[in-house]
Design a protein around this motif. Structure first.
Motif, PDB file in Angstrom:
ATOM      1  N   ALA A 159     -72.822 -31.876 -14.418  1.00  0.00           N
ATOM      2  CA  ALA A 159     -73.999 -31.031 -14.212  1.00  0.00           C
ATOM      3  C   ALA A 159     -74.266 -30.810 -12.721  1.00  0.00           C
ATOM      4  O   ALA A 159     -74.614 -29.701 -12.301  1.00  0.00           O
ATOM      5  CB  ALA A 159     -75.213 -31.670 -14.881  1.00  0.00           C
ATOM      6  N   SER A 160     -74.093 -31.859 -11.920  1.00  0.00           N
ATOM      7  CA  SER A 160     -74.344 -31.746 -10.477  1.00  0.00           C
ATOM      8  C   SER A 160     -73.350 -30.788  -9.822  1.00  0.00           C
ATOM      9  O   SER A 160     -73.709 -30.028  -8.909  1.00  0.00           O
ATOM     10  CB  SER A 160     -74.252 -33.121  -9.813  1.00  0.00           C
ATOM     11  N   GLN A 161     -72.101 -30.811 -10.309  1.00  0.00           N
ATOM     12  CA  GLN A 161     -71.080 -29.907  -9.766  1.00  0.00           C
ATOM     13  C   GLN A 161     -71.358 -28.460 -10.148  1.00  0.00           C
ATOM     14  O   GLN A 161     -71.170 -27.538  -9.341  1.00  0.00           O
ATOM     15  CB  GLN A 161     -69.692 -30.319 -10.269  1.00  0.00           C
ATOM     16  N   ARG A 162     -71.814 -28.254 -11.388  1.00  0.00           N
ATOM     17  CA  ARG A 162     -72.157 -26.892 -11.821  1.00  0.00           C
ATOM     18  C   ARG A 162     -73.314 -26.353 -10.997  1.00  0.00           C
ATOM     19  O   ARG A 162     -73.309 -25.184 -10.586  1.00  0.00           O
ATOM     20  CB  ARG A 162     -72.513 -26.882 -13.315  1.00  0.00           C
ATOM     21  N   LYS A 163     -74.305 -27.194 -10.766  1.00  0.00           N
ATOM     22  CA  LYS A 163     -75.459 -26.765  -9.974  1.00  0.00           C
ATOM     23  C   LYS A 163     -75.040 -26.431  -8.549  1.00  0.00           C
ATOM     24  O   LYS A 163     -75.488 -25.421  -7.977  1.00  0.00           O
ATOM     25  CB  LYS A 163     -76.521 -27.863  -9.975  1.00  0.00           C
ATOM     26  N   GLU A 164     -74.171 -27.265  -7.974  1.00  0.00           N
ATOM     27  CA  GLU A 164     -73.673 -27.027  -6.618  1.00  0.00           C
ATOM     28  C   GLU A 164     -72.918 -25.701  -6.545  1.00  0.00           C
ATOM     29  O   GLU A 164     -73.071 -24.919  -5.579  1.00  0.00           O
ATOM     30  CB  GLU A 164     -72.754 -28.176  -6.204  1.00  0.00           C
TER      31      GLU A 164
ATOM     32  N   GLY B 214     -71.745 -22.599  -4.106  1.00  0.00           N
ATOM     33  CA  GLY B 214     -70.309 -22.368  -4.173  1.00  0.00           C
ATOM     34  C   GLY B 214     -69.930 -20.902  -4.077  1.00  0.00           C
ATOM     35  O   GLY B 214     -70.777 -20.024  -3.878  1.00  0.00           O
ATOM     36  N   ASN B 215     -68.627 -20.644  -4.216  1.00  0.00           N
ATOM     37  CA  ASN B 215     -68.123 -19.268  -4.207  1.00  0.00           C
ATOM     38  C   ASN B 215     -68.718 -18.507  -5.389  1.00  0.00           C
ATOM     39  O   ASN B 215     -68.590 -18.917  -6.537  1.00  0.00           O
ATOM     40  CB  ASN B 215     -66.590 -19.293  -4.301  1.00  0.00           C
ATOM     41  N   MET B 216     -69.358 -17.395  -5.088  1.00  0.00           N
ATOM     42  CA  MET B 216     -70.111 -16.681  -6.130  1.00  0.00           C
ATOM     43  C   MET B 216     -69.189 -16.111  -7.205  1.00  0.00           C
ATOM     44  O   MET B 216     -69.516 -16.161  -8.397  1.00  0.00           O
ATOM     45  CB  MET B 216     -70.946 -15.558  -5.511  1.00  0.00           C
ATOM     46  N   TYR B 217     -68.048 -15.572  -6.801  1.00  0.00           N
ATOM     47  CA  TYR B 217     -67.125 -15.042  -7.804  1.00  0.00           C
ATOM     48  C   TYR B 217     -66.653 -16.142  -8.752  1.00  0.00           C
ATOM     49  O   TYR B 217     -66.543 -15.941  -9.956  1.00  0.00           O
ATOM     50  CB  TYR B 217     -65.917 -14.397  -7.123  1.00  0.00           C
ATOM     51  N   LYS B 218     -66.392 -17.337  -8.196  1.00  0.00           N
ATOM     52  CA  LYS B 218     -65.977 -18.467  -9.031  1.00  0.00           C
ATOM     53  C   LYS B 218     -67.095 -18.872  -9.982  1.00  0.00           C
ATOM     54  O   LYS B 218     -66.853 -19.181 -11.160  1.00  0.00           O
ATOM     55  CB  LYS B 218     -65.585 -19.658  -8.154  1.00  0.00           C
ATOM     56  N   ALA B 219     -68.329 -18.860  -9.485  1.00  0.00           N
ATOM     57  CA  ALA B 219     -69.486 -19.213 -10.326  1.00  0.00           C
ATOM     58  C   ALA B 219     -69.616 -18.237 -11.494  1.00  0.00           C
ATOM     59  O   ALA B 219     -69.829 -18.648 -12.641  1.00  0.00           O
ATOM     60  CB  ALA B 219     -70.761 -19.221  -9.488  1.00  0.00           C
TER      61      ALA B 219
ATOM     62  N   ALA C 181     -79.053 -23.066 -19.082  1.00  0.00           N
ATOM     63  CA  ALA C 181     -79.905 -23.267 -17.913  1.00  0.00           C
ATOM     64  C   ALA C 181     -79.260 -24.218 -16.910  1.00  0.00           C
ATOM     65  O   ALA C 181     -79.463 -24.109 -15.702  1.00  0.00           O
ATOM     66  CB  ALA C 181     -81.263 -23.815 -18.342  1.00  0.00           C
ATOM     67  N   GLN C 182     -78.441 -25.156 -17.421  1.00  0.00           N
ATOM     68  CA  GLN C 182     -77.731 -26.105 -16.562  1.00  0.00           C
ATOM     69  C   GLN C 182     -76.389 -25.551 -16.078  1.00  0.00           C
ATOM     70  O   GLN C 182     -75.683 -26.203 -15.319  1.00  0.00           O
ATOM     71  CB  GLN C 182     -77.475 -27.408 -17.334  1.00  0.00           C
TER      72      GLN C 182
END
Length: 457
Positions: free
Chosen positions: A3-8, A13-18, A161-162
């Protein structure tokens, strides 16, 4: 991914990757649901055309009731993602608890009400004889699914949401596969007919909710609903409904609009109706990436607004728009180049009248494919920010205030025939996207729906 990595990733993080990370599971889930609909339809169709017709006939009624659950889910994603982005996890727990309680109470009420009114509703819709009997039976049973559907909506909103779009997809896929296995067993082996299809679905939804409850208690979740010493909070419920009701009205209003639209299209003849159904199946598949990106943007907008990073939220919109337009343009070009081949693949009957009509519609709708993608992205912005009145305006406005009036004008004041429908559909996408972009530029969506301080009871 934790969850912390997803939030980061979502916040820094890189927006395209997100966007890709969140969107791909949503796309896969949508394809799975489409395939399930096809498989379920195949099994039911083996019973006879009346039974098959009954399942489609009552779908809009059931969907109207489910719309509120969808609205609560969208509200949950918007509110909870903003709280997570603001590091207000304890408040998110309390909101999640209230959302689950509202859904449970409303779903039970809808189930009871739906079962009671089913005979009258089906009769008023015009069903008689066997169609009436099968429709009433199937509709009553589908209303028993509502508590489980609402429960999964809650889980979906908490996970989304997470930034966890993968888990709901995996669980949903398992449920769909199990349903496809149980359908023939209940329909034919147990000789329950159309009731067997509904019962198989209820069992799968029930097992899905059990899996959801088990997973939700796991250590990886940021949000943990807690019903110890629970009581309803008027302030929180008011906030939830403020976001949920416009979204629910948008979905239900759109559903009603398409029912009316089908009536208009049917008046042009069976070839036009068949062309409409054929091309919609094609565009439904082509638009999966755009719809997945729009849904992913909901979380990105919510968390970044919660973190008060407006610039990054805007970056999410801009890059989602670029992604969507690129995918849509590719789909547009492919459909224009291989229009006949694509239509012939989906329309196996070889009816030249339907194929010709479908090609005309496909050309019109292909040109507006990028607009349909932009529509999905704008919906993601307004739903993620919690300003769902704008997404409602876009859904209802596109059909009731632009598309349907234009079709009527072309039908009664011109002689261009069915092309008036296809032109109206493309034009309505353009007009409503211009409206949506205007609202986006006004910046109202930048205001968080969850204030700095909340009164939590």
């Amino acid at each position: 991914m934790e969850a912390s990595q997803r939030k980061e990733l979502i916040l820094k993080g890189n927006m395209y990757k997100a966007i890709i990370t969140l969107a791909i599971p949503i796309m896969i889930n949508s394809v799975i649901q489409t395939l399930y609909g096809l498989i379920n339809g195949i099994w039911v169709s083996k019973l006879g055309k009346v039974q098959f017709a009954a399942t489609s006939f009552v779908w809009p009624v059931n969907f109207l009731f489910i719309s509120l659950g969808m609205g609560i889910s969208i509200a949950g994603t918007a509110i909870l993602s903003q709280l997570i982005g603001a590091n207000r996890n304890k408040e998110a727990d309390k909101y999640a608890t209230q959302i689950i309680a509202i859904s449970l109470v409303s779903s039970i009420i809808f189930t009871i009400l739906g079962i009671l009114i089913s005979p009258a509703v089906v009769y008023l819709m015009g069903a008689r004889g066997d169609l009436y009997n099968y429709s009433v039976l199937f509709l009553k049973l589908t209303f028993l699914e509502i508590p489980f559907i609402f429960a999964f909506f809650n889980f979906n909103s908490i996970m989304n949401a997470q930034g966890n779009t993968k888990t709901p997809t995996v669980l949903s896929a398992i449920s769909v596969i199990l349903n496809a296995i149980l359908d023939p067993i209940f329909i034919f082996t147990f000789n329950l007919g159309i009731a067997g299809a509904a019962i198989a679905t209820i069992i799968c939804k029930m097992l899905l909710v059990v899996a959801v409850i088990f997973y939700a208690k796991g250590p990886s979740n940021v949000i943990r609903p807690d019903f110890k010493d629970f009581k309803f909070s008027k302030d929180i419920i008011k906030q939830i409904l403020k976001v949920a009701i416009p979204s629910a009205l948008g979905s239900s209003g759109s559903a009603l609009g398409f029912i009316v639209l089908n009536g208009f299209i049917e008046s042009y003849g069976i070839d036009t109706m068949a062309a409409f159904a054929t091309v919609n199946r094609i565009t439904g598949l082509v638009m999966q990436p755009a719809m997945g990106i729009g849904a992913a943007l909901t979380t990105i907008i919510g968390q970044n607004l919660g973190a008060e990073d407006i610039q990054r939220a805007e970056e999410g919109f801009t890059k989602s728009l670029k992604f969507t337009i690129a995918f849509s343009m590719v789909g547009c070009i492919l459909m224009l180049i291989w229009d006949r081949e694509i239509i012939s693949f989906f329309m196996q009957s070889g009816d030249e009248g339907v194929i010709t009509e479908s090609i005309v519609y496909l050309k019109y709708i292909s040109i507006s494919m990028p607009l349909m993608g932009i529509f999905s992205v704008l919906q993601g912005v307004f739903q993620g920010s919690g300003h769902t009145k704008y997404s409602m305006n876009m859904e209802i406005g596109r059909l009731w205030f632009v598309r349907l009036p234009m079709i009527l004008l072309f039908k009664h004041f011109t002689s261009i025939g069915s092309q008036g429908i296809w032109f109206s559909m493309s034009s309505s996408n353009l007009i409503i996207c211009l409206y949506g972009y205007y609202i986006y530029r006004q910046g109202c969506w930048r205001n968080k729906i969850v204030k700095t301080k909340e009164v939590l009871v």
